[in-house]
Motif scaffolding. Structure first.
Motif, PDB file in Angstrom:
ATOM      1  N   MET A  15     -47.400 -13.528 -38.353  1.00 46.94           N
ATOM      2  CA  MET A  15     -47.903 -14.862 -38.018  1.00 46.94           C
ATOM      3  C   MET A  15     -48.644 -15.426 -39.228  1.00 46.94           C
ATOM      4  SD  MET A  15     -50.586 -15.922 -34.975  1.00 46.94           S
ATOM      5  CE  MET A  15     -49.582 -15.239 -33.693  1.00 46.94           C
ATOM      6  N   ASN A  16     -48.244 -16.636 -39.638  1.00 47.60           N
ATOM      7  CA  ASN A  16     -48.908 -17.234 -40.804  1.00 47.60           C
ATOM      8  C   ASN A  16     -50.157 -18.012 -40.361  1.00 47.60           C
ATOM      9  OD1 ASN A  16     -48.159 -19.838 -39.970  1.00 47.60           O
ATOM     10  ND2 ASN A  16     -46.225 -19.760 -41.111  1.00 47.60           N
ATOM     11  N   ALA A  17     -50.895 -18.577 -41.362  1.00 49.65           N
ATOM     12  CA  ALA A  17     -52.161 -19.268 -41.090  1.00 49.65           C
ATOM     13  C   ALA A  17     -51.966 -20.490 -40.201  1.00 49.65           C
ATOM     14  CB  ALA A  17     -52.823 -19.669 -42.405  1.00 49.65           C
ATOM     15  N   ASN A  18     -50.895 -21.258 -40.446  1.00 51.51           N
ATOM     16  CA  ASN A  18     -50.638 -22.445 -39.624  1.00 51.51           C
ATOM     17  C   ASN A  18     -50.396 -22.082 -38.167  1.00 51.51           C
ATOM     18  OD1 ASN A  18     -50.909 -24.220 -41.731  1.00 51.51           O
ATOM     19  ND2 ASN A  18     -48.722 -24.344 -42.176  1.00 51.51           N
ATOM     20  N   GLN A  19     -49.639 -20.997 -37.941  1.00 52.36           N
ATOM     21  CA  GLN A  19     -49.368 -20.567 -36.568  1.00 52.36           C
ATOM     22  C   GLN A  19     -50.641 -20.083 -35.876  1.00 52.36           C
ATOM     23  OE1 GLN A  19     -46.306 -17.727 -37.603  1.00 52.36           O
ATOM     24  NE2 GLN A  19     -44.675 -19.088 -36.808  1.00 52.36           N
ATOM     25  N   ARG A  20     -51.503 -19.366 -36.633  1.00 50.86           N
ATOM     26  CA  ARG A  20     -52.776 -18.902 -36.062  1.00 50.86           C
ATOM     27  C   ARG A  20     -53.662 -20.091 -35.682  1.00 50.86           C
ATOM     28  NH1 ARG A  20     -52.590 -14.931 -40.041  1.00 50.86           N
ATOM     29  NH2 ARG A  20     -53.952 -16.166 -41.387  1.00 50.86           N
ATOM     30  N   ASP A  21     -53.725 -21.121 -36.584  1.00 49.48           N
ATOM     31  CA  ASP A  21     -54.533 -22.316 -36.302  1.00 49.48           C
ATOM     32  C   ASP A  21     -54.023 -23.040 -35.058  1.00 49.48           C
ATOM     33  OD1 ASP A  21     -56.115 -21.818 -38.479  1.00 49.48           O
ATOM     34  OD2 ASP A  21     -55.163 -23.324 -39.778  1.00 49.48           O
ATOM     35  N   GLU A  22     -52.691 -23.137 -34.956  1.00 49.26           N
ATOM     36  CA  GLU A  22     -52.104 -23.815 -33.807  1.00 49.26           C
ATOM     37  C   GLU A  22     -52.391 -23.054 -32.524  1.00 49.26           C
ATOM     38  OE1 GLU A  22     -47.629 -24.845 -32.454  1.00 49.26           O
ATOM     39  OE2 GLU A  22     -48.170 -25.499 -34.482  1.00 49.26           O
ATOM     40  N   GLN A  23     -52.269 -21.724 -32.564  1.00 51.65           N
ATOM     41  CA  GLN A  23     -52.534 -20.909 -31.383  1.00 51.65           C
ATOM     42  C   GLN A  23     -54.004 -21.021 -30.978  1.00 51.65           C
ATOM     43  OE1 GLN A  23     -51.750 -16.732 -31.935  1.00 51.65           O
ATOM     44  NE2 GLN A  23     -51.479 -16.397 -29.734  1.00 51.65           N
ATOM     45  N   LEU A  24     -54.899 -21.015 -31.958  1.00 50.81           N
ATOM     46  CA  LEU A  24     -56.326 -21.146 -31.676  1.00 50.81           C
ATOM     47  C   LEU A  24     -56.628 -22.520 -31.060  1.00 50.81           C
ATOM     48  CD1 LEU A  24     -59.206 -20.057 -31.876  1.00 50.81           C
ATOM     49  CD2 LEU A  24     -59.314 -20.972 -34.196  1.00 50.81           C
ATOM     50  N   PHE A  25     -56.000 -23.561 -31.604  1.00 54.19           N
ATOM     51  CA  PHE A  25     -56.206 -24.921 -31.088  1.00 54.19           C
ATOM     52  C   PHE A  25     -55.785 -25.004 -29.615  1.00 54.19           C
ATOM     53  CE2 PHE A  25     -54.393 -29.085 -30.102  1.00 54.19           C
ATOM     54  CZ  PHE A  25     -55.495 -29.897 -30.303  1.00 54.19           C
ATOM     55  N   PHE A  26     -54.574 -24.497 -29.308  1.00 54.64           N
ATOM     56  CA  PHE A  26     -54.087 -24.573 -27.932  1.00 54.64           C
ATOM     57  C   PHE A  26     -54.910 -23.727 -26.976  1.00 54.64           C
ATOM     58  CE2 PHE A  26     -50.085 -26.132 -29.925  1.00 54.64           C
ATOM     59  CZ  PHE A  26     -50.053 -27.360 -29.278  1.00 54.64           C
ATOM     60  N   SER A  27     -55.429 -22.608 -27.443  1.00 54.76           N
ATOM     61  CA  SER A  27     -56.266 -21.788 -26.555  1.00 54.76           C
ATOM     62  C   SER A  27     -57.592 -22.489 -26.266  1.00 54.76           C
ATOM     63  CB  SER A  27     -56.506 -20.400 -27.155  1.00 54.76           C
ATOM     64  OG  SER A  27     -57.319 -20.493 -28.302  1.00 54.76           O
ATOM     65  N   GLU A  28     -58.135 -23.202 -27.258  1.00 54.52           N
ATOM     66  CA  GLU A  28     -59.384 -23.938 -27.058  1.00 54.52           C
ATOM     67  C   GLU A  28     -59.177 -25.162 -26.152  1.00 54.52           C
ATOM     68  OE1 GLU A  28     -62.534 -23.271 -28.042  1.00 54.52           O
ATOM     69  OE2 GLU A  28     -61.799 -21.363 -28.807  1.00 54.52           O
ATOM     70  N   MET A  29     -57.998 -25.741 -26.180  1.00 54.76           N
ATOM     71  CA  MET A  29     -57.714 -26.948 -25.411  1.00 54.76           C
ATOM     72  C   MET A  29     -57.114 -26.658 -24.038  1.00 54.76           C
ATOM     73  SD  MET A  29     -58.518 -29.618 -27.160  1.00 54.76           S
ATOM     74  CE  MET A  29     -59.875 -28.897 -28.051  1.00 54.76           C
ATOM     75  N   ALA A  30     -56.994 -25.406 -23.659  1.00 55.28           N
ATOM     76  CA  ALA A  30     -56.292 -25.020 -22.438  1.00 55.28           C
ATOM     77  C   ALA A  30     -56.887 -25.658 -21.187  1.00 55.28           C
ATOM     78  CB  ALA A  30     -56.281 -23.503 -22.299  1.00 55.28           C
ATOM     79  N   ASP A  31     -58.225 -25.797 -21.110  1.00 52.73           N
ATOM     80  CA  ASP A  31     -58.839 -26.328 -19.894  1.00 52.73           C
ATOM     81  C   ASP A  31     -59.151 -27.831 -19.974  1.00 52.73           C
ATOM     82  OD1 ASP A  31     -60.793 -26.069 -21.791  1.00 52.73           O
ATOM     83  OD2 ASP A  31     -62.319 -25.297 -20.415  1.00 52.73           O
ATOM     84  N   VAL A  32     -58.675 -28.501 -21.013  1.00 57.12           N
ATOM     85  CA  VAL A  32     -58.913 -29.936 -21.164  1.00 57.12           C
ATOM     86  C   VAL A  32     -57.940 -30.717 -20.283  1.00 57.12           C
ATOM     87  CG1 VAL A  32     -58.838 -31.884 -22.770  1.00 57.12           C
ATOM     88  CG2 VAL A  32     -59.827 -29.705 -23.497  1.00 57.12           C
ATOM     89  N   ILE A  33     -58.486 -31.698 -19.555  1.00 55.37           N
ATOM     90  CA  ILE A  33     -57.656 -32.538 -18.683  1.00 55.37           C
ATOM     91  C   ILE A  33     -57.406 -33.857 -19.401  1.00 55.37           C
ATOM     92  CG2 ILE A  33     -57.545 -33.734 -16.464  1.00 55.37           C
ATOM     93  CD1 ILE A  33     -59.538 -31.580 -15.436  1.00 55.37           C
ATOM     94  N   PRO A  34     -56.152 -34.230 -19.630  1.00 55.11           N
ATOM     95  CA  PRO A  34     -55.879 -35.491 -20.322  1.00 55.11           C
ATOM     96  C   PRO A  34     -56.306 -36.694 -19.492  1.00 55.11           C
ATOM     97  CG  PRO A  34     -53.832 -34.440 -19.630  1.00 55.11           C
ATOM     98  CD  PRO A  34     -54.942 -33.513 -19.264  1.00 55.11           C
ATOM     99  N   LEU A  35     -56.666 -37.766 -20.194  1.00 52.76           N
ATOM    100  CA  LEU A  35     -57.025 -39.014 -19.519  1.00 52.76           C
ATOM    101  C   LEU A  35     -55.792 -39.613 -18.867  1.00 52.76           C
ATOM    102  CD1 LEU A  35     -59.237 -40.674 -22.269  1.00 52.76           C
ATOM    103  CD2 LEU A  35     -60.025 -39.724 -20.107  1.00 52.76           C
ATOM    104  N   ASN A  36     -55.997 -40.203 -17.684  1.00 60.02           N
ATOM    105  CA  ASN A  36     -54.900 -40.923 -17.046  1.00 60.02           C
ATOM    106  C   ASN A  36     -54.622 -42.196 -17.821  1.00 60.02           C
ATOM    107  OD1 ASN A  36     -54.760 -39.057 -14.988  1.00 60.02           O
ATOM    108  ND2 ASN A  36     -56.240 -40.151 -13.711  1.00 60.02           N
ATOM    109  N   LYS A  37     -53.395 -42.660 -17.749  1.00 64.76           N
ATOM    110  CA  LYS A  37     -53.039 -43.905 -18.424  1.00 64.76           C
ATOM    111  C   LYS A  37     -53.914 -45.031 -17.892  1.00 64.76           C
ATOM    112  CE  LYS A  37     -49.076 -46.619 -19.781  1.00 64.76           C
ATOM    113  NZ  LYS A  37     -47.645 -46.786 -19.698  1.00 64.76           N
ATOM    114  N   GLY A  38     -54.443 -45.840 -18.824  1.00 66.05           N
ATOM    115  CA  GLY A  38     -55.293 -46.951 -18.435  1.00 66.05           C
ATOM    116  C   GLY A  38     -56.752 -46.583 -18.327  1.00 66.05           C
TER     117      GLY A  38
END
Length: 199
Positions: free
Chosen positions: A1-24
């Motif tokens: 796993m390269n550095a970019n893949q590790r950063d991406e995996q870390l980002f997605f793990s940190e954002m796992a419980d974030v709820i996106p805003l509804n449109k509008g």
């Protein structure tokens, strides 16, 4: 796993419980259930401020047609001599005071301009300058404010004329405003002329 893949995996793990805003719902909503309820004192202060604003500030808050960003602006009331507007256009009057509106929200500009013009007239100032900034496009914030300022200034009985400032004072980014004489100043002028005519 390269550095970019590790950063991406870390980002997605940190954002796992974030709820996106509804449109509008991508802007502040005063009615949202998550907002804290203002206290009675805050509500009273808001109501008082709004009442005072509604009673006194007559400046329109409707949308305006945007001015071309690079075109100078000019206005004069009927009866104002062309010599006055020419002298104003060439920066021939001393600027007694100035108001800086750069990067301020439009609603704040409306309030500040209203208070500034009223106070300037009360203190018998004749020439003032509004600094609103210069935008690169018609839709830029500075040009939106400039467009509103042009509309608002015409709504004041106290304003006799306004023109785009000279380059030394900001050019398109500022506007000279000529105010009519305050009643006290007119009365003093009348008395002075009467004394001169007296034998």
């Amino acid at each position: 796993m390269n550095a970019n893949q590790r950063d991406e995996q870390l980002f997605f793990s940190e954002m796992a419980d974030v709820i996106p805003l509804n449109k509008g719902r991508n802007r502040a909503d005063a009615g949202s259930t998550g907002a804290r309820t203002p206290s009675d004192a805050q509500l009273a202060r808001r109501a008082s401020a709004q009442d005072g604003e509604q009673e006194s500030n007559f400046l329109s808050d409707e949308f305006v047609d945007l001015l071309p960003a690079n075109d100078p602006i000019e206005f004069r009331r009927d009866g104002i001599q062309t010599g006055v507007i020419e002298k104003l256009r060439h920066g021939g009057y001393q600027v007694d005071s100035q108001l800086n509106l750069i990067k301020r929200p439009v609603i704040e500009c409306r309030r500040e301009l209203f208070n500034f013009i009223r106070q300037a007239h009360h203190h018998e100032l004749r020439c003032v300058m509004i600094i609103h900034g210069r935008g690169k496009s018609d839709e830029s914030h500075a040009n939106v404010v400039r467009s509103y300022v042009g509309k608002w200034l015409e709504q004041f009985d106290e304003v006799q004329a306004y023109v785009t400032a000279q380059p030394r004072h900001g050019g398109i980014g500022a506007t000279y405003v000529m105010l009519r004489k305050a009643p006290r100043a007119r009365q003093r002028n009348r008395e002075l002329h009467q004394r001169r005519r007296a034998p």
